[in-house]
Design an enzyme around this catalytic site. Structure first.
Site, PDB file in Angstrom:
ATOM      1  N   GLU A   1      -1.100  13.521   1.739  1.00 56.20           N
ATOM      2  CA  GLU A   1      -0.892  14.549   2.750  1.00 56.20           C
ATOM      3  C   GLU A   1      -2.206  15.228   3.141  1.00 56.20           C
ATOM      4  O   GLU A   1      -2.408  15.590   4.311  1.00 56.20           O
ATOM      5  CB  GLU A   1       0.092  15.599   2.234  1.00 56.20           C
ATOM      6  CG  GLU A   1       1.509  15.100   2.021  1.00 56.20           C
ATOM      7  CD  GLU A   1       1.709  14.428   0.665  1.00 56.20           C
ATOM      8  OE1 GLU A   1       2.841  14.043   0.359  1.00 56.20           O
ATOM      9  OE2 GLU A   1       0.708  14.287  -0.080  1.00 56.20           O
TER      10      GLU A   1
ATOM     11  N   PRO B   1      -2.950   1.101  -9.667  1.00 51.15           N
ATOM     12  CA  PRO B   1      -1.730   1.900  -9.855  1.00 51.15           C
ATOM     13  C   PRO B   1      -1.777   3.161  -8.995  1.00 51.15           C
ATOM     14  O   PRO B   1      -2.847   3.726  -8.765  1.00 51.15           O
ATOM     15  CB  PRO B   1      -1.749   2.242 -11.349  1.00 51.15           C
ATOM     16  CG  PRO B   1      -3.183   2.160 -11.733  1.00 51.15           C
ATOM     17  CD  PRO B   1      -3.809   1.101 -10.863  1.00 51.15           C
ATOM     18  N   ARG B   2      -0.614   3.580  -8.511  1.00 49.13           N
ATOM     19  CA  ARG B   2      -0.545   4.781  -7.682  1.00 49.13           C
ATOM     20  C   ARG B   2      -1.124   5.983  -8.424  1.00 49.13           C
ATOM     21  O   ARG B   2      -1.808   6.820  -7.837  1.00 49.13           O
ATOM     22  CB  ARG B   2       0.917   5.043  -7.287  1.00 49.13           C
ATOM     23  CG  ARG B   2       1.159   6.340  -6.536  1.00 49.13           C
ATOM     24  CD  ARG B   2       0.466   6.340  -5.197  1.00 49.13           C
ATOM     25  NE  ARG B   2       0.786   7.526  -4.421  1.00 49.13           N
ATOM     26  CZ  ARG B   2       0.254   7.799  -3.238  1.00 49.13           C
ATOM     27  NH1 ARG B   2      -0.634   6.970  -2.707  1.00 49.13           N
ATOM     28  NH2 ARG B   2       0.603   8.887  -2.574  1.00 49.13           N
TER      29      ARG B   2
ATOM     30  N   GLY C   1      -9.783   7.959  -5.292  1.00 50.56           N
ATOM     31  CA  GLY C   1     -10.571   8.079  -4.077  1.00 50.56           C
ATOM     32  C   GLY C   1     -11.397   6.861  -3.728  1.00 50.56           C
ATOM     33  O   GLY C   1     -12.322   6.966  -2.906  1.00 50.56           O
ATOM     34  N   GLU C   2     -11.104   5.699  -4.308  1.00 52.66           N
ATOM     35  CA  GLU C   2     -11.900   4.501  -4.016  1.00 52.66           C
ATOM     36  C   GLU C   2     -11.085   3.403  -3.348  1.00 52.66           C
ATOM     37  O   GLU C   2     -11.512   2.249  -3.313  1.00 52.66           O
ATOM     38  CB  GLU C   2     -12.526   3.961  -5.303  1.00 52.66           C
ATOM     39  CG  GLU C   2     -13.587   4.855  -5.905  1.00 52.66           C
ATOM     40  CD  GLU C   2     -14.375   4.157  -7.003  1.00 52.66           C
ATOM     41  OE1 GLU C   2     -15.609   4.103  -6.889  1.00 52.66           O
ATOM     42  OE2 GLU C   2     -13.749   3.640  -7.960  1.00 52.66           O
TER      43      GLU C   2
ATOM     44  N   ASN D   1       1.318   4.204   2.774  1.00 52.99           N
ATOM     45  CA  ASN D   1       0.699   4.142   4.101  1.00 52.99           C
ATOM     46  C   ASN D   1       0.208   2.734   4.467  1.00 52.99           C
ATOM     47  O   ASN D   1      -0.787   2.250   3.908  1.00 52.99           O
ATOM     48  CB  ASN D   1      -0.475   5.118   4.131  1.00 52.99           C
ATOM     49  CG  ASN D   1      -1.028   5.306   5.513  1.00 52.99           C
ATOM     50  OD1 ASN D   1      -0.692   4.588   6.436  1.00 52.99           O
ATOM     51  ND2 ASN D   1      -1.892   6.293   5.656  1.00 52.99           N
ATOM     52  N   PRO D   2       0.843   2.072   5.448  1.00 56.45           N
ATOM     53  CA  PRO D   2       0.385   0.735   5.840  1.00 56.45           C
ATOM     54  C   PRO D   2      -0.773   0.772   6.833  1.00 56.45           C
ATOM     55  O   PRO D   2      -1.410  -0.256   7.084  1.00 56.45           O
ATOM     56  CB  PRO D   2       1.628   0.118   6.495  1.00 56.45           C
ATOM     57  CG  PRO D   2       2.358   1.286   7.056  1.00 56.45           C
ATOM     58  CD  PRO D   2       2.087   2.448   6.134  1.00 56.45           C
TER      59      PRO D   2
ATOM     60  N   GLU E   1      -3.625   2.289   6.483  1.00 60.44           N
ATOM     61  CA  GLU E   1      -4.940   2.305   5.846  1.00 60.44           C
ATOM     62  C   GLU E   1      -5.572   0.918   5.749  1.00 60.44           C
ATOM     63  O   GLU E   1      -6.708   0.733   6.196  1.00 60.44           O
ATOM     64  CB  GLU E   1      -4.835   2.972   4.473  1.00 60.44           C
ATOM     65  CG  GLU E   1      -4.542   4.455   4.556  1.00 60.44           C
ATOM     66  CD  GLU E   1      -4.325   5.114   3.208  1.00 60.44           C
ATOM     67  OE1 GLU E   1      -4.431   6.348   3.125  1.00 60.44           O
ATOM     68  OE2 GLU E   1      -4.033   4.387   2.235  1.00 60.44           O
TER      69      GLU E   1
END
Length: 616
Positions: free
Chosen positions: A271, A478-479, A516-517, A542-543, A545
């Site tokens: 978000e 992993p998320r 963040g990578e 999110n597709p 990205e």
């Protein structure tokens, strides 16, 4: 006694003044000469408008057209000490002269001298909300602007022909100014008065506390000790920052900057990234605007801290939990001019507190799945009251908009998905160059944002794929990066990014458990798979990205949170349904994806609407 009661009631009422900025500016200009119109039922509330205006500009002069009967004289006597001077007379009826011509001449003279003249177009005897000739004639003869006003507050409706509202003390009130009208006809004036009156009455209804509001507040207060214990546990698990724990209770340092302050709240990383282009555009459009950005997670805070204006025009705090005392502290310290909630992070107590503090609350990129909408519907009046208090909602698409409307949110716009405005994910170019040299010509498959239960399927498919492509490198992301150690132990994998371990020539699976990578790993990929879509409840991620970087992308069938995007991207996404089809996708050659034509600016719709809402 009437004067004492009206004065005590109107001055103890918490008034919200909103509506047309042009009209509000005109109402604060002395010697302007204006006609101010409102329905007769609101006559007892008119002094509140006068109190507000003279507090800003003491030189204003107000005259009110009041009938010559006993009631009119009584009202005039009651309000005269406040500087509200009556002009007595009304339209002739059945041939009987009631002073209409004389009062018109006096009103025109006062307008020419720069005074404001207030008039009730349906008074003094009605019919209610039926514009009489006097108001229209005055506006045309005066050749000055007419300001339609909606006035409402907590009170009692008297058993009169117009159901006049008699105010009660210590309540909520709303003054709504309509756009200036120049020599309007009767129908135009009537519609304008109906609109602003409905807006004022709706505002008061939203601000009042209901039994459900009080019950929710009691529950939050009772849960406060348990939440405090939970904070300590989260600190122990590394999910909270010990030195900023007080922010969760509305405490902690920080000083509100001068000027206009917009509060933006985003739950976590996704978000926050989604809100970034909107924040940048708002800062560019209004140079004096400051933004208080709150998140619910530490990872979200880390994203905000990378903004170039962080610490200057952009401040960060962790959002307090929905406990009345805690959130009250937050609002008292920061006093935001408006609040923007990203996607679906909504709490009844927080929305209620904002509404009662006259803070407009907006939802951008509004997301409400079938499951979430069903759960909110079960909450009944509590949910409907919360959604009805929102100033407006900008939904991602038609389905989300329908869900918001079903819960009484209004107005609801269908602006599109804000994620389409996001810039491509960034990466460290030097690190990208180093890893590419390290990996060489090996084919690379990325499984991004995977959830428990999915890693088993991905690794089984990767094992099958390596039978055809032995040198295939699978990057497992992993998320939640904290699961890296758990996955390494579960599947016997010995290379983890978080431990500084690079893949070597024998590494078949590399766990990328850092934050963040994702932009870095996508740029290494020949193809990718988006998790949370093949096992469990699903929902997807999110597709846009990977597609924005030109990476051939597959998802599972469980993309329920992205249905609108799936329709939009149906020519660009591949759907895998099991281990076999996923293994085939890993080893098939793919053309570079291109979705440049899908890029559109949702921000260009949202930013002006947000700034306009702040000015109301």
């Amino acid at each position: 006694m009437i004067r004492i009661w009206l004065g005590a009631s109107l001055r103890s009422t918490r008034w919200q003044v909103s509506g047309s900025q042009d009209s509000r500016d005109l109402l604060l200009q002395p010697d302007q000469g204006l006609v101010v119109a409102f329905w007769h039922r609101s006559l007892t509330l008119a002094p509140a408008l006068w109190f507000w205006a003279t507090a800003h500009e003491p030189r204003l002069r107000l005259r009110v057209l009041i009938s010559r009967n006993a009631d009119g004289l009584l009202i005039a006597d009651a309000v005269r000490p406040w500087g509200i001077i009556g002009i007595h007379g009304s339209s002739s009826r059945k041939g009987k002269d009631k002073g209409g011509a004389a009062v018109m001449r006096t009103a025109l003279r006062e307008l020419k001298d720069g005074a404001f003249v207030a008039i009730t177009p349906d008074g003094p005897r009605g019919p209610a909300e039926d514009v009489q000739p006097g108001a229209v004639a005055l506006s045309r003869l005066a050749k000055c602007a007419v300001i339609p006003m909606g006035l409402a507050c907590n009170g009692i409706h008297l058993p009169s022909w117009d159901r006049m509202l008699f105010p009660l003390p210590f309540g909520r009130g709303s003054l709504v100014a309509g756009a200036p009208l120049f020599q309007p006809d009767a129908e135009t004036l009537k519609k304008a008065l109906e609109t602003v009156s409905q807006q004022a009455e709706s505002t008061v209804r939203r601000q009042n506390f209901s039994i459900m509001d009080r019950l929710w507040a009691i529950i939050g207060t009772l849960l406060a000790p348990s939440l405090t214990i939970m904070f300590r546990l989260r600190v122990h698990r590394g999910r909270e920052l010990p030195d900023r724990l007080r922010e969760r209770m509305g405490l902690g340092g920080g000083v509100r900057p001068n000027g206009k302050l917009l509060w933006i709240h985003a739950a976590s990383v996704g978000e926050t990234l989604c809100a970034r282009p909107l924040m940048d555009d708002l800062l560019a459009r209004q140079p004096d605007l400051k933004i208080l950005f709150t998140t619910a997670t530490v990872t979200g805070a880390e994203i905000v801290a990378t903004h170039p204006e962080f610490g200057k025009r952009v401040l960060h705090r962790f959002i307090p939990h929905d406990v009345p005392r805690w959130f009250g502290r937050f609002l008292k310290r920061w006093k935001p001019n408006g609040a923007v909630f990203v996607e679906s992070e909504l709490w009844p107590g927080i929305i209620t507190a904002c509404c009662r503090q006259n803070i407009p609350t907006m939802v951008v990129n509004g997301r409400l799945s079938d499951r979430s909408a069903h759960r909110w519907a079960k909450a009944g009046p509590l949910a409907r009251r919360m959604f009805s208090r929102l100033s407006w909602v900008a939904a991602r698409g038609a389905e989300d908009a329908t869900h918001f409307r079903s819960l009484d949110a209004s107005p609801v716009y269908e602006d599109g998905d804000l994620k389409q405005d996001a810039a491509p994910l960034s990466c460290d170019e030097q690190e990208l160059k180093r890893l590419k040299a390290l990996i060489g010509d090996r084919p690379v498959f990325v499984a991004a944002s995977t959830h428990p239960g999915e890693e088993d399927l991905v690794l089984e498919a990767a094992a099958i794929a390596r039978q055809r492509t032995p040198d295939l490198l699978t990057i497992l992301i992993p998320r939640h990066p904290s699961r890296g150690a758990e996955l390494a132990q579960q599947f016997g994998l010995n290379r983890r990014r978080s431990q500084g371990q690079d893949p070597d020539a024998t590494t078949s699976v590399w766990i990328a458990d850092t934050l963040g990578e994702l932009g870095l790993f996508y740029r290494l990929a020949d193809s990718c798979f988006i998790g949370n879509s093949l096992a469990g409840k699903g929902g997807g991620h999110n597709p846009f990205e990977p597609l924005r970087l030109g990476i051939p992308t597959a998802t599972g069938p469980l993309m329920t949170n992205w249905r609108e995007a799936m329709i939009l991207l149906q020519d660009y996404l591949h759907i895998v349904r099991d281990v076999a089809t996923l293994a085939e996708w890993m080893t098939t050659a793919h053309a570079t994806a291109s979705t440049g034509e899908l890029q559109r600016s949702v921000v260009s719709k949202l930013s002006p609407r947000i700034l306009e809402t702040l000015e109301r």
